[in-house]
Design a protein around this motif. Structure first.
Motif, PDB file in Angstrom:
ATOM      1  N   ASP A  31      -7.485  10.980   8.405  1.00  0.00           N
ATOM      2  CA  ASP A  31      -6.279  10.165   8.234  1.00  0.00           C
ATOM      3  C   ASP A  31      -6.030   9.835   6.765  1.00  0.00           C
ATOM      4  O   ASP A  31      -4.890   9.874   6.290  1.00  0.00           O
ATOM      5  N   ALA A  32      -7.116   9.494   6.046  1.00  0.00           N
ATOM      6  CA  ALA A  32      -6.965   9.179   4.630  1.00  0.00           C
ATOM      7  C   ALA A  32      -6.719  10.443   3.813  1.00  0.00           C
ATOM      8  O   ALA A  32      -5.881  10.458   2.899  1.00  0.00           O
ATOM      9  N   ARG A  64      -3.329  11.908   3.187  1.00  0.00           N
ATOM     10  CA  ARG A  64      -2.447  11.088   2.350  1.00  0.00           C
ATOM     11  C   ARG A  64      -2.791  11.206   0.861  1.00  0.00           C
ATOM     12  O   ARG A  64      -2.241  10.479   0.039  1.00  0.00           O
ATOM     13  N   PHE A  84      -6.286   2.354   2.148  1.00  0.00           N
ATOM     14  CA  PHE A  84      -5.125   2.522   3.026  1.00  0.00           C
ATOM     15  C   PHE A  84      -5.126   1.505   4.167  1.00  0.00           C
ATOM     16  O   PHE A  84      -4.065   1.131   4.675  1.00  0.00           O
ATOM     17  N   ILE A 111       0.848  -1.179   0.000  1.00  0.00           N
ATOM     18  CA  ILE A 111       0.000   0.000   0.000  1.00  0.00           C
ATOM     19  C   ILE A 111       0.890   1.238   0.000  1.00  0.00           C
ATOM     20  O   ILE A 111       1.751   1.388   0.877  1.00  0.00           O
ATOM     21  N   GLU A 160       2.209   5.169   0.367  1.00  0.00           N
ATOM     22  CA  GLU A 160       2.041   6.162   1.422  1.00  0.00           C
ATOM     23  C   GLU A 160       0.993   7.203   1.040  1.00  0.00           C
ATOM     24  O   GLU A 160       0.269   7.736   1.897  1.00  0.00           O
ATOM     25  N   THR A 161       0.900   7.525  -0.261  1.00  0.00           N
ATOM     26  CA  THR A 161      -0.060   8.529  -0.731  1.00  0.00           C
ATOM     27  C   THR A 161      -0.780   8.017  -1.976  1.00  0.00           C
ATOM     28  O   THR A 161      -0.348   7.046  -2.604  1.00  0.00           O
ATOM     29  N   LEU A 162      -1.876   8.698  -2.302  1.00  0.00           N
ATOM     30  CA  LEU A 162      -2.613   8.450  -3.549  1.00  0.00           C
ATOM     31  C   LEU A 162      -2.727   9.756  -4.315  1.00  0.00           C
ATOM     32  O   LEU A 162      -3.110  10.796  -3.741  1.00  0.00           O
TER      33      LEU A 162
END
Length: 332
Positions: A37-38, A41, A317, A3, A5-7
């Motif tokens: 939290d999401a 990111r 995530f 997964i 760290e970022t999208l």
């Protein structure tokens, strides 16, 4: 698969859409407050033209949109993991040969439920009180009474029990009606008294005082209410279509309305859309047509879509299963 760290998320507004459907930073950031939290990111970008779209998808992991340039997407967006649609239907995107292999297509199923409830509530009450026919009498300046009973105890048949169909079934239940439902699986539904599979539809139709169409449009559901099926309905039955215009044989529906074998219809969707002014369907008696506005809560539509999309990003995530992923074989 690890997964990241970022999208990278690209939000592509269709240039032809009104401001109500704009995928703007302010509303995305407001929705993100429920998923802190999401959201921290995410690296979002935005576009409302093709040039901006091409730039934005170049390194995007997620694309959010509805209508966007599809040819060559596999080459333009080599990092793409999923496409998040801002609506529940996918028929406008088929065939899916433009969708890169391994990329998920995800809908915003659930965004229409509350507004669908209101529309179907309105449609069932209006059809039962013969409002379309009374409106015709008003236009003809005719004082002619049509008196009816009440809806409790009548039967509504809801075809398709996704988010839209759930709103429809809840509306019928709220009105004290018996609710029959048609869907692919036999899993119980909280607002449905009796379930039928699609192949059992001929057994359900003669029992229906009102039919609500809420199914997705696929090769299996195209004209699911054809001439033969409409003939199975009791005389005076009413129809509400909140799914897609091609779910019903419009010529057969119009014939049933003109002969007054059918009691009336509320159509929020027709085929084609926009509907041509020369079509004789406009003039069919006991018919209300609304221009595909029945299921969108315009004040909350995009915020709810963003909540659905952000919930999936939070799931991603956390390594959890994503919701509303389209089954390419079924078409929804």
């Amino acid at each position: 698969m690890s997964i990241p760290e970022t999208l990278r998320v690209h939000l592509a507004t269709d240039p032809s859409e009104s401001g109500y459907y704009r995928l703007d930073p302010e509303r995305f950031e407001n929705a993100g407050k429920a998923f802190p939290d999401a959201f921290r990111r995410l690296r979002p970008s935005y576009s409302d033209d093709e040039a901006g779209f091409v730039r934005g998808v170049r390194d995007a992991d997620v694309l959010i949109g509805w209508k966007f340039p599809r040819p060559g997407l596999a080459e333009r967006a080599r990092k793409l993991r999923w496409v998040q649609l801002i609506g529940a239907g996918v028929d406008h995107l088929y065939p899916l040969d433009w969708l890169p292999a391994g990329v998920k297509l995800i809908t915003a199923s659930g965004v229409h439920t509350k507004k669908s409830f209101e529309y179907v509530l309105m449609g069932l009450i209006a059809l039962h009180t013969r409002l379309p026919r009374l409106a015709g009498h008003q236009r003809a300046r005719t004082w002619k009474k049509i008196q009816t009973g009440t809806l409790p105890g009548k039967t509504a048949l809801v075809i398709g029990l996704g988010a839209v169909g759930t709103g429809a079934a809840e509306a019928a239940r709220t009105l004290g009606m018996r609710v029959l439902g048609v869907r692919r699986t036999a899993r119980p539904h909280r607002f449905v008294d009796e379930l039928f599979r699609p192949e059992e539809l001929p057994a359900a139709l003669p029992r229906a005082d009102y039919v609500v169409l809420a199914a997705p449009l696929t090769s299996d559901t195209k004209e699911i209410l054809g001439e033969r099926e409409l003939a199975l309905l009791p005389e005076g039955a009413g129809i509400v279509n909140l799914g897609r215009g091609r779910l019903i044989d419009q010529a057969a529906l119009e014939a049933g309305l003109r002969s007054e074998r059918l009691g009336g219809a509320f159509l929020d969707v027709v085929w084609p859309e926009p509907h041509p002014p020369e079509s004789t369907l406009w003039d069919a008696p006991n018919l209300f047509i609304t221009p595909h506005v029945g299921a969108d809560d315009i004040e909350n539509y995009i915020p709810v879509v963003f909540s659905i999309a952000l919930d999936n990003m939070a799931r991603f995530f956390a390594g959890r299963r994503l919701r509303n992923v389209v089954n390419r074989r079924r078409g929804y």
